[in-house]
Write a protein that holds these residues in place. Sequence first.
Motif, PDB file in Angstrom:
ATOM      1  N   PRO A  86       0.838  -1.203   0.000  1.00 59.99           N
ATOM      2  CA  PRO A  86       0.000   0.000   0.000  1.00 59.99           C
ATOM      3  C   PRO A  86       0.872   1.252   0.000  1.00 59.99           C
ATOM      4  CG  PRO A  86      -0.763  -1.588   1.635  1.00 59.99           C
ATOM      5  CD  PRO A  86       0.558  -2.087   1.148  1.00 59.99           C
ATOM      6  N   ASP A  87       0.473   2.250  -0.774  1.00 64.39           N
ATOM      7  CA  ASP A  87       1.301   3.454  -0.867  1.00 64.39           C
ATOM      8  C   ASP A  87       1.441   4.164   0.480  1.00 64.39           C
ATOM      9  OD1 ASP A  87      -1.343   4.346  -0.788  1.00 64.39           O
ATOM     10  OD2 ASP A  87      -0.996   6.007  -2.181  1.00 64.39           O
ATOM     11  N   THR A  88       0.424   4.055   1.341  1.00 68.19           N
ATOM     12  CA  THR A  88       0.511   4.680   2.658  1.00 68.19           C
ATOM     13  C   THR A  88       1.594   4.022   3.506  1.00 68.19           C
ATOM     14  OG1 THR A  88      -1.282   3.224   3.377  1.00 68.19           O
ATOM     15  CG2 THR A  88      -1.885   5.453   2.679  1.00 68.19           C
ATOM     16  N   VAL A  89       1.723   2.712   3.395  1.00 70.25           N
ATOM     17  CA  VAL A  89       2.748   1.978   4.139  1.00 70.25           C
ATOM     18  C   VAL A  89       4.135   2.327   3.614  1.00 70.25           C
ATOM     19  CG1 VAL A  89       3.615  -0.327   4.712  1.00 70.25           C
ATOM     20  CG2 VAL A  89       1.155   0.103   4.671  1.00 70.25           C
ATOM     21  N   PHE A  90       4.248   2.407   2.292  1.00 70.57           N
ATOM     22  CA  PHE A  90       5.525   2.769   1.679  1.00 70.57           C
ATOM     23  C   PHE A  90       5.950   4.171   2.126  1.00 70.57           C
ATOM     24  CE2 PHE A  90       8.246   4.501  -1.613  1.00 70.57           C
ATOM     25  CZ  PHE A  90       9.091   3.448  -1.923  1.00 70.57           C
ATOM     26  N   ALA A  91       5.023   5.113   2.078  1.00 69.86           N
ATOM     27  CA  ALA A  91       5.337   6.499   2.440  1.00 69.86           C
ATOM     28  C   ALA A  91       5.688   6.630   3.914  1.00 69.86           C
ATOM     29  CB  ALA A  91       4.155   7.404   2.100  1.00 69.86           C
ATOM     30  N   GLN A  92       5.113   5.807   4.744  1.00 71.70           N
ATOM     31  CA  GLN A  92       5.435   5.850   6.177  1.00 71.70           C
ATOM     32  C   GLN A  92       6.843   5.333   6.434  1.00 71.70           C
ATOM     33  OE1 GLN A  92       2.871   3.450   8.641  1.00 71.70           O
ATOM     34  NE2 GLN A  92       3.463   4.520  10.505  1.00 71.70           N
ATOM     35  N   ARG A  93       7.226   4.300   5.692  1.00 67.47           N
ATOM     36  CA  ARG A  93       8.560   3.726   5.865  1.00 67.47           C
ATOM     37  C   ARG A  93       9.626   4.617   5.243  1.00 67.47           C
ATOM     38  NH1 ARG A  93      12.193   1.284   8.842  1.00 67.47           N
ATOM     39  NH2 ARG A  93      13.421  -0.325   7.778  1.00 67.47           N
ATOM     40  N   PHE A  94       9.321   5.169   4.074  1.00 69.54           N
ATOM     41  CA  PHE A  94      10.279   6.017   3.358  1.00 69.54           C
ATOM     42  C   PHE A  94       9.647   7.381   3.099  1.00 69.54           C
ATOM     43  CE2 PHE A  94      11.232   1.622   1.705  1.00 69.54           C
ATOM     44  CZ  PHE A  94      12.377   1.432   2.466  1.00 69.54           C
ATOM     45  N   PRO A  95       9.513   8.213   4.135  1.00 68.84           N
ATOM     46  CA  PRO A  95       8.837   9.509   3.972  1.00 68.84           C
ATOM     47  C   PRO A  95       9.553  10.414   2.971  1.00 68.84           C
ATOM     48  CG  PRO A  95       9.946   9.354   6.111  1.00 68.84           C
ATOM     49  CD  PRO A  95       9.979   7.992   5.515  1.00 68.84           C
ATOM     50  N   GLY A  96       8.771  10.958   2.057  1.00 66.42           N
ATOM     51  CA  GLY A  96       9.325  11.863   1.057  1.00 66.42           C
ATOM     52  C   GLY A  96       9.987  11.171  -0.116  1.00 66.42           C
ATOM     53  N   ALA A  97       9.963   9.839  -0.140  1.00 63.65           N
ATOM     54  CA  ALA A  97      10.606   9.117  -1.241  1.00 63.65           C
ATOM     55  C   ALA A  97       9.762   9.204  -2.506  1.00 63.65           C
ATOM     56  CB  ALA A  97      10.802   7.650  -0.860  1.00 63.65           C
ATOM     57  N   PRO A  98      10.404   9.259  -3.658  1.00 69.43           N
ATOM     58  CA  PRO A  98       9.637   9.220  -4.916  1.00 69.43           C
ATOM     59  C   PRO A  98       9.083   7.812  -5.120  1.00 69.43           C
ATOM     60  CG  PRO A  98      11.992   9.128  -5.366  1.00 69.43           C
ATOM     61  CD  PRO A  98      11.857   9.350  -3.891  1.00 69.43           C
ATOM     62  N   TYR A  99       7.888   7.720  -5.654  1.00 68.42           N
ATOM     63  CA  TYR A  99       7.344   6.400  -5.958  1.00 68.42           C
ATOM     64  C   TYR A  99       6.252   6.525  -7.006  1.00 68.42           C
ATOM     65  CZ  TYR A  99       3.292   7.410  -2.915  1.00 68.42           C
ATOM     66  OH  TYR A  99       2.155   7.954  -2.343  1.00 68.42           O
ATOM     67  N   ARG A 100       5.950   5.378  -7.620  1.00 63.05           N
ATOM     68  CA  ARG A 100       4.910   5.291  -8.636  1.00 63.05           C
ATOM     69  C   ARG A 100       3.963   4.174  -8.237  1.00 63.05           C
ATOM     70  NH1 ARG A 100       9.605   6.682  -9.867  1.00 63.05           N
ATOM     71  NH2 ARG A 100      10.389   4.571  -9.472  1.00 63.05           N
ATOM     72  N   ALA A 101       2.693   4.505  -8.073  1.00 64.43           N
ATOM     73  CA  ALA A 101       1.716   3.533  -7.596  1.00 64.43           C
ATOM     74  C   ALA A 101       0.618   3.317  -8.636  1.00 64.43           C
ATOM     75  CB  ALA A 101       1.110   4.004  -6.275  1.00 64.43           C
ATOM     76  N   VAL A 102      -0.035   2.171  -8.521  1.00 65.57           N
ATOM     77  CA  VAL A 102      -1.173   1.823  -9.384  1.00 65.57           C
ATOM     78  C   VAL A 102      -2.421   1.777  -8.507  1.00 65.57           C
ATOM     79  CG1 VAL A 102      -2.172   0.082 -10.895  1.00 65.57           C
ATOM     80  CG2 VAL A 102       0.294   0.498 -10.934  1.00 65.57           C
ATOM     81  N   ARG A 103      -3.517   2.344  -9.008  1.00 65.81           N
ATOM     82  CA  ARG A 103      -4.729   2.408  -8.199  1.00 65.81           C
ATOM     83  C   ARG A 103      -5.644   1.234  -8.494  1.00 65.81           C
ATOM     84  NH1 ARG A 103      -6.973   5.310  -4.657  1.00 65.81           N
ATOM     85  NH2 ARG A 103      -5.251   6.794  -4.760  1.00 65.81           N
ATOM     86  N   PHE A 104      -6.045   0.586  -7.420  1.00 61.88           N
ATOM     87  CA  PHE A 104      -7.058  -0.469  -7.459  1.00 61.88           C
ATOM     88  C   PHE A 104      -8.239  -0.024  -6.603  1.00 61.88           C
ATOM     89  CE2 PHE A 104      -3.111  -2.660  -8.435  1.00 61.88           C
ATOM     90  CZ  PHE A 104      -3.480  -3.533  -9.449  1.00 61.88           C
TER      91      PHE A 104
END
Length: 270
Positions: free
Chosen positions: A131-149
């Motif tokens: 989940p993008d929220t989990v990713f952002a919590q672990r790596f705050p401010g990191a660039p990422y590309r997510a797919v919406r389901f």
Amino acid sequence: MDAVLIAGGVAPLELAKVAGDSRKGLFVFEGQPLVQRVIGVLRASGIGRIALVGSEVLLAHMEEDPSQLVFVPEGSEPVENLLRGVERLGLPDEARFLHCAVDLPMLTVHALCDWLSAIPNESDVAVAFIPDTVFAQRFPGAPYRAVRFREGAFLNASMSLMRVRFLKSQAPHLQQLARARKSLPRFTLSLVSWLGFRLLTVGIPAMARFLTGRLALQSLPTLAQRALGVRLHVYPHAMPELAYDIDTVEDYRYAQAWLQAHATHQREGG
């Protein structure tokens, strides 16, 4: 379980200049090339043989004995490289193997084992999402590309588990998807083409839901079974370390800074 580690290809020019090498596997993090870091995690996670697909220059920069690896010269296509690795390992059609990218500086034993332990033995293919929220919590401010389901936005892990029979039978279609992976329209058209005569009952409805963010992540196993007769396992709770790869200068710089700060924090007993 054996693994095919894809360490071929050349990084974009700007990224190569900043990182100091054109090969992602030779990008150095915490004094160690990525190829060595990832192999260390694979071995510590209980992976057996490792087929390293890439350039021979990688072997010259590794600390461990090259004889402990099965080296495979890289081809021109991602799926071709997987097939080369599987063939070099001599895996039978019913065997399963781990397909892993080399550009994973955050990869840990804990994150990898957490996902592997959740995969049912009968799965032909297994993929992991974060989940993008989990990713952002672990790596705050990191660039990422997510797919919406329908369940939310997710990042996909840069690895998969695959049965050899599936790889061989679907290689042409997987090759098309690999070529189109950087373009959502092209990827969608390739996926629709793969579904072929199942368009009316599976392909078009599923693609419409996917493009509008209404496709349920948990529906993918059913769609894979109906469309391809494939037993797909989707793990939507994987750890962020499986998804942080290096595609851009921003990815590289963030990872360097994060690892340095994390190491300092550990030294200080935080």
